[in-house]
Design a protein around this motif. Structure first.
Motif, PDB file in Angstrom:
ATOM      1  N   THR A 177      -8.806  26.285 -55.939  1.00  0.00           N
ATOM      2  CA  THR A 177      -8.788  25.317 -57.053  1.00  0.00           C
ATOM      3  C   THR A 177      -7.358  24.846 -57.322  1.00  0.00           C
ATOM      4  OG1 THR A 177     -10.562  26.636 -58.000  1.00  0.00           O
ATOM      5  CG2 THR A 177      -9.609  24.945 -59.415  1.00  0.00           C
ATOM      6  N   THR A 178      -6.404  25.857 -57.336  1.00  0.00           N
ATOM      7  CA  THR A 178      -4.997  25.490 -57.592  1.00  0.00           C
ATOM      8  C   THR A 178      -4.523  24.520 -56.517  1.00  0.00           C
ATOM      9  OG1 THR A 178      -4.731  27.749 -58.349  1.00  0.00           O
ATOM     10  CG2 THR A 178      -2.705  26.468 -58.055  1.00  0.00           C
ATOM     11  N   TYR A 179      -4.875  24.849 -55.247  1.00  0.00           N
ATOM     12  CA  TYR A 179      -4.446  23.987 -54.140  1.00  0.00           C
ATOM     13  C   TYR A 179      -5.011  22.580 -54.323  1.00  0.00           C
ATOM     14  CZ  TYR A 179      -4.220  21.991 -49.507  1.00  0.00           C
ATOM     15  OH  TYR A 179      -3.987  21.137 -48.464  1.00  0.00           O
ATOM     16  N   LEU A 180      -6.334  22.588 -54.672  1.00  0.00           N
ATOM     17  CA  LEU A 180      -7.013  21.299 -54.837  1.00  0.00           C
ATOM     18  C   LEU A 180      -6.375  20.491 -55.970  1.00  0.00           C
ATOM     19  CD1 LEU A 180      -9.571  20.519 -53.193  1.00  0.00           C
ATOM     20  CD2 LEU A 180     -10.817  20.705 -55.355  1.00  0.00           C
ATOM     21  N   LEU A 181      -6.140  21.230 -57.082  1.00  0.00           N
ATOM     22  CA  LEU A 181      -5.567  20.547 -58.248  1.00  0.00           C
ATOM     23  C   LEU A 181      -4.156  20.036 -57.942  1.00  0.00           C
ATOM     24  CD1 LEU A 181      -6.747  22.749 -61.257  1.00  0.00           C
ATOM     25  CD2 LEU A 181      -7.467  20.429 -60.672  1.00  0.00           C
ATOM     26  N   THR A 182      -3.364  20.922 -57.280  1.00  0.00           N
ATOM     27  CA  THR A 182      -1.986  20.513 -56.958  1.00  0.00           C
ATOM     28  C   THR A 182      -2.000  19.297 -56.034  1.00  0.00           C
ATOM     29  OG1 THR A 182      -1.530  22.868 -56.934  1.00  0.00           O
ATOM     30  CG2 THR A 182       0.266  21.444 -56.236  1.00  0.00           C
ATOM     31  N   THR A 183      -2.881  19.408 -55.013  1.00  0.00           N
ATOM     32  CA  THR A 183      -2.946  18.294 -54.061  1.00  0.00           C
ATOM     33  C   THR A 183      -3.367  17.020 -54.790  1.00  0.00           C
ATOM     34  OG1 THR A 183      -3.725  19.952 -52.526  1.00  0.00           O
ATOM     35  CG2 THR A 183      -3.851  17.683 -51.769  1.00  0.00           C
ATOM     36  N   ARG A 184      -4.428  17.203 -55.643  1.00  0.00           N
ATOM     37  CA  ARG A 184      -4.902  16.017 -56.382  1.00  0.00           C
ATOM     38  C   ARG A 184      -3.779  15.444 -57.244  1.00  0.00           C
ATOM     39  NH1 ARG A 184     -10.824  16.957 -57.595  1.00  0.00           N
ATOM     40  NH2 ARG A 184     -11.695  16.419 -55.571  1.00  0.00           N
ATOM     41  N   TYR A 185      -3.044  16.425 -57.906  1.00  0.00           N
ATOM     42  CA  TYR A 185      -1.954  15.985 -58.793  1.00  0.00           C
ATOM     43  C   TYR A 185      -0.903  15.229 -57.987  1.00  0.00           C
ATOM     44  CZ  TYR A 185       2.135  16.245 -61.814  1.00  0.00           C
ATOM     45  OH  TYR A 185       3.237  15.929 -62.540  1.00  0.00           O
ATOM     46  N   GLU A 186      -0.522  15.843 -56.800  1.00  0.00           N
ATOM     47  CA  GLU A 186       0.477  15.190 -55.945  1.00  0.00           C
ATOM     48  C   GLU A 186      -0.019  13.822 -55.506  1.00  0.00           C
ATOM     49  OE1 GLU A 186       3.527  15.945 -55.272  1.00  0.00           O
ATOM     50  OE2 GLU A 186       3.421  17.793 -56.432  1.00  0.00           O
ATOM     51  N   GLN A 187      -1.344  13.802 -55.122  1.00  0.00           N
ATOM     52  CA  GLN A 187      -1.911  12.534 -54.645  1.00  0.00           C
ATOM     53  C   GLN A 187      -1.903  11.493 -55.762  1.00  0.00           C
ATOM     54  OE1 GLN A 187      -5.698  13.857 -53.215  1.00  0.00           O
ATOM     55  NE2 GLN A 187      -4.976  14.107 -51.098  1.00  0.00           N
ATOM     56  N   SER A 188      -2.267  11.974 -56.976  1.00  0.00           N
ATOM     57  CA  SER A 188      -2.315  10.999 -58.068  1.00  0.00           C
ATOM     58  C   SER A 188      -0.905  10.523 -58.414  1.00  0.00           C
ATOM     59  CB  SER A 188      -3.027  11.570 -59.290  1.00  0.00           C
ATOM     60  OG  SER A 188      -2.202  12.524 -59.910  1.00  0.00           O
ATOM     61  N   LYS A 189       0.077  11.480 -58.280  1.00  0.00           N
ATOM     62  CA  LYS A 189       1.477  11.079 -58.538  1.00  0.00           C
ATOM     63  C   LYS A 189       1.910  10.033 -57.524  1.00  0.00           C
ATOM     64  CE  LYS A 189       5.118  13.884 -58.799  1.00  0.00           C
ATOM     65  NZ  LYS A 189       5.855  15.141 -58.899  1.00  0.00           N
ATOM     66  N   GLU A 190       1.553  10.316 -56.249  1.00  0.00           N
ATOM     67  CA  GLU A 190       1.913   9.403 -55.159  1.00  0.00           C
ATOM     68  C   GLU A 190       1.251   8.037 -55.389  1.00  0.00           C
ATOM     69  OE1 GLU A 190       3.518   7.819 -51.882  1.00  0.00           O
ATOM     70  OE2 GLU A 190       4.135   9.614 -52.953  1.00  0.00           O
ATOM     71  N   ARG A 191      -0.071   8.125 -55.832  1.00  0.00           N
ATOM     72  CA  ARG A 191      -0.797   6.865 -56.102  1.00  0.00           C
ATOM     73  C   ARG A 191      -0.116   6.081 -57.226  1.00  0.00           C
ATOM     74  NH1 ARG A 191      -5.637   9.502 -55.039  1.00  0.00           N
ATOM     75  NH2 ARG A 191      -5.968   9.926 -57.253  1.00  0.00           N
ATOM     76  N   ALA A 192       0.308   6.819 -58.265  1.00  0.00           N
ATOM     77  CA  ALA A 192       0.964   6.168 -59.412  1.00  0.00           C
ATOM     78  C   ALA A 192       2.268   5.522 -58.972  1.00  0.00           C
ATOM     79  CB  ALA A 192       1.227   7.195 -60.503  1.00  0.00           C
ATOM     80  N   ARG A 193       3.012   6.269 -58.103  1.00  0.00           N
ATOM     81  CA  ARG A 193       4.288   5.744 -57.627  1.00  0.00           C
ATOM     82  C   ARG A 193       4.067   4.473 -56.792  1.00  0.00           C
ATOM     83  NH1 ARG A 193       7.481   5.357 -53.925  1.00  0.00           N
ATOM     84  NH2 ARG A 193       5.990   6.131 -52.409  1.00  0.00           N
ATOM     85  N   ALA A 194       3.040   4.585 -55.880  1.00  0.00           N
ATOM     86  CA  ALA A 194       2.725   3.449 -55.007  1.00  0.00           C
ATOM     87  C   ALA A 194       2.258   2.254 -55.849  1.00  0.00           C
ATOM     88  CB  ALA A 194       1.646   3.856 -54.006  1.00  0.00           C
ATOM     89  N   TRP A 195       1.478   2.555 -56.894  1.00  0.00           N
ATOM     90  CA  TRP A 195       0.968   1.495 -57.779  1.00  0.00           C
ATOM     91  C   TRP A 195       2.126   0.797 -58.494  1.00  0.00           C
ATOM     92  CZ3 TRP A 195      -2.729  -1.697 -58.601  1.00  0.00           C
ATOM     93  CH2 TRP A 195      -2.931  -2.287 -59.841  1.00  0.00           C
ATOM     94  N   LYS A 196       3.058   1.634 -58.973  1.00  0.00           N
ATOM     95  CA  LYS A 196       4.231   1.098 -59.668  1.00  0.00           C
ATOM     96  C   LYS A 196       5.032   0.199 -58.727  1.00  0.00           C
ATOM     97  CE  LYS A 196       7.018   3.291 -63.161  1.00  0.00           C
ATOM     98  NZ  LYS A 196       7.702   4.510 -63.489  1.00  0.00           N
ATOM     99  N   GLN A 197       5.222   0.714 -57.487  1.00  0.00           N
ATOM    100  CA  GLN A 197       5.970  -0.035 -56.469  1.00  0.00           C
ATOM    101  C   GLN A 197       5.257  -1.359 -56.177  1.00  0.00           C
ATOM    102  OE1 GLN A 197       8.778   0.658 -55.067  1.00  0.00           O
ATOM    103  NE2 GLN A 197       8.831  -0.684 -53.293  1.00  0.00           N
ATOM    104  N   TYR A 198       3.908  -1.252 -56.046  1.00  0.00           N
ATOM    105  CA  TYR A 198       3.101  -2.436 -55.768  1.00  0.00           C
ATOM    106  C   TYR A 198       3.258  -3.469 -56.895  1.00  0.00           C
ATOM    107  CZ  TYR A 198      -1.122  -5.292 -55.726  1.00  0.00           C
ATOM    108  OH  TYR A 198      -1.990  -6.346 -55.775  1.00  0.00           O
ATOM    109  N   GLN A 199       3.176  -2.929 -58.148  1.00  0.00           N
ATOM    110  CA  GLN A 199       3.308  -3.811 -59.308  1.00  0.00           C
ATOM    111  C   GLN A 199       4.669  -4.489 -59.324  1.00  0.00           C
ATOM    112  OE1 GLN A 199       1.122  -4.740 -61.164  1.00  0.00           O
ATOM    113  NE2 GLN A 199      -0.306  -3.195 -61.855  1.00  0.00           N
TER     114      GLN A 199
END
Ligand SMILES: Nc1ncnc2c1ncn2[C@@H]1O[C@H](COP(=O)(O)OP(=O)(O)O)[C@@H](O)[C@H]1O
Ligand SMILES: O=P(O)(O)OC[C@H]1O[C@](O)(COP(=O)(O)O)[C@@H](O)[C@@H]1O
Length: 553
Positions: free
Chosen positions: A28-50
């Motif tokens: 669960t921790t791995y999944l959550l961390t990965t999800r968190y990292e992925q969501s962070k990466e998505r947020a960063r990419a979204w910001k960059q895109y914007q």
């Protein structure tokens, strides 16, 4: 027995359960961390895109609203495709920034008429105002403004100088130092004064401004204790030539300079000098970075020879050209009045560049022969300067010669001696020309009355004229703006008639520059003097390497 078995089963079950729990938690921790990292990466990419989307929209908007000029023909063989910015190093990328909003300060000294002592009467009132024009990050000046059909489609660009919205340094914490190195030049005192005034008055710094005496050696020589520059001290220095701080060649000791910077808590260092001085300034900048010092190192190009590349003109050059006119007028008077066959020779500065000689010749329009280091000196024969002089004397009764001190290596040979900075010492071209002219006339049964004038140091020690004073003020203010914003390892200058910041490595890579012997300046000179052109013809199919220089000279 049954109970024992039971309890064993329970233990096994418990262990299994715990193991499963640990595994599940880890998963669960791995999944959550990965999800968190992925969501962070998505947020960063979204910001960059914007950000990119916004930039594209802004560019599209700018293109849409951009009006075509009311006149002019649209041509299809001249382009600007890509712009490559010469970025200066930015301390904000390596050090925590104070991020202080940039306001312009005006400090007034108010007088209290009832106070009895001068000290009591002096009081300071401060008015803070906004800058009307703050420069943004990618605001730039195009370097390559001369565009030729079907030639280069890219250009370099220089960072536009000026005040930035935020300051890297908190003005309250700033201590600065100013040093002048190399040969003298009109305007040095103006630059010292304006840097001091900008720091104290525009930015209201809380620390001190140290004046380093006698060039680079002043950072470490116990005989040359630095002086504290105050507003009172610099008030009248611009009326005199030279530098109140003194200057020298040689004496560069990096470790000792860095120790000084550390001990006096210097956060901004202003280095005024030519290409040699700038090479030293860049080593100081690199040393500061290596030692982890948050210090802005700013250069202000000083060269009486106008031989620092890229800048339109160096400060003091115009004043020097103006001062040289006095010597040329004297040479003409001597030549006209001394019979028979009067010839006046003026030797001007210019170790490897003939800009002072060429510009003084053009400004006076009284010169019959101009000799510069970039153009071979040919004495006799079809393109010889001596037969040319004799012709001029026969035509008008006299002749005027201007010779740059670095001219004529091909007839005099190269000196192996160097000065403390490693600059080569020059053979005596002025005296050589005087002797050669006298001998040539004698050989042809004539007498030449040759008067030789060497005004060299008088030309570079005059105070700056009005144009140079204005230029010095602009240079000094922009050096301070750049340093306060956190730029380092940069120099300031006028490029294409706009104030810019230039990275020192680019500046010194092609300095000292020399005049283009196949350029317009030299053509103008020979057009005026009517002397034979001794610049060798370009070989068939060869391109003049100076032809595509950003600054046409
Ligand atoms: N490559 C270099 N590295 C460090 N200091 C240098 C370098 N070249 C010159 N200097 C120093 O810069 C100062 C001025 O140099 P100089 O050649 O005399 O005048 P300019 O700066 O006008 O070219 C001198 O103190 C000299 O020692
Ligand atoms: O006698 P000094 O002080 O070394 O100066 C002479 C030389 O300095 C120069 O003016 C150039 O000096 P800078 O490059 O330091 O400005 C040369 O034209 C000249 O040859």
């Amino acid at each position: 027995m049954t109970t024992a078995l039971h309890s064993k089963d329970t233990t096994t079950a418990l262990v299994a359960f715990s193991a499963a729990l640990v595994t599940a938690t880890a998963a669960t921790t791995y999944l959550l961390t990965t999800r968190y990292e992925q969501s962070k990466e998505r947020a960063r990419a979204w910001k960059q895109y914007q950000r990119e989307k916004l930039l594209k929209e802004k560019t599209a908007e700018a293109r849409k609203t951009m009006k075509e000029p009311s006149s002019g023909t649209l041509i299809d063989d001249v382009f600007i495709d890509k712009v490559f910015l010469w970025e200066c190093q930015d301390l904000r990328k390596s050090f925590a920034s104070a991020n202080v909003a940039n306001h312009m300060h005006f400090q007034y000294e108010t007088i209290h008429p009832l106070a009895s002592t001068a000290l009591q009467r002096k009081n300071s009132t401060e008015i803070i105002t906004q800058y009307n024009k703050l420069i943004t990050d990618h605001e730039c000046i195009l370097g390559d403004i001369v565009r030729k059909p079907n030639k280069q489609t890219n250009t370099v660009a220089y960072m536009r100088a000026g005040p930035r919205r935020y300051l890297h340094f908190d003005p309250a914490q700033v201590n600065a130092a100013i040093v002048t190195c190399g040969g003298l030049c009109p305007g040095l005192n103006n630059v010292i004064r304006e840097i001091t005034k900008s720091l104290y008055q525009l930015y209201a710094i809380g620390g001190k401004v140290y004046g380093i005496r006698g060039g680079y050696r002043g950072f470490w020589d116990p005989e040359l204790e630095p002086v504290e520059l105050t507003l009172d001290l610099v008030e009248n220095i611009h009326h005199g030539g030279g530098t109140v701080l003194g200057s020298s060649r040689g004496g560069f000791d990096l470790d000792k300079i860095l120790d000084f910077v550390r001990d006096r808590k210097i956060s901004q260092l202003f280095v005024i000098g030519g290409d040699g001085t700038h090479r030293g300034a860049f080593r100081i900048h690199e040393g500061c970075i290596e030692r982890g010092y948050n210090v802005a190192v700013a250069g202000i190009p000083k060269t009486i020879d106008n031989d620092v590349d890229y800048i339109d003109q160096s400060f003091g050059f115009q004043s020097a050209v103006e001062a040289a006119q006095v010597a040329i007028r004297s040479a003409k008077t001597e030549a006209v009045c001394n019979l028979p066959n009067g010839i006046g020779i003026v030797k001007l500065m210019g170790r490897s560049a003939g800009f002072i000689a060429a510009h003084s010749t053009m400004a006076s329009s009284d010169v019959d022969l101009c000799l510069v280091p970039e153009v071979p000196v040919v004495l006799d024969g079809e393109t010889g300067c001596l037969p040319h002089l004799m012709r001029r004397v026969k035509q008008q009764g006299y002749a005027v010669v201007v010779v740059a001190e670095g001219a004529g290596e091909e007839v005099l040979g190269t000196s192996t001696e160097v000065d403390a900075s490693g600059n080569k010492k020059l053979p005596a071209i002025g005296e050589f020309m005087k002797k050669s002219i006298e001998e040539y006339f004698k050989k042809h049964g004539e007498t030449a009355t040759v008067k030789y004038i060497d005004p060299s140091y008088t030309v570079r020690t005059v105070p700056a004229n009005a144009a140079d004073s204005l230029y010095c003020m602009q240079l000094a203010q922009n050096a301070v703006h750049g340093a306060m914003a956190g730029y380092t390892g940069f120099s300031v200058g006028l490029c294409n008639n706009r104030m810019v910041l230039l990275p020192i490595p680019e500046l010194v890579a092609t300095s000292p520059r020399s005049m283009n012997a196949r350029g317009r300046t030299w053509e103008r000179v020979i057009g005026l003097t009517r002397q034979p052109n001794t610049v060798p013809e370009l070989e068939e199919g060869k391109v003049d390497p100076k032809d595509n220089q950003p600054t046409p000279h």
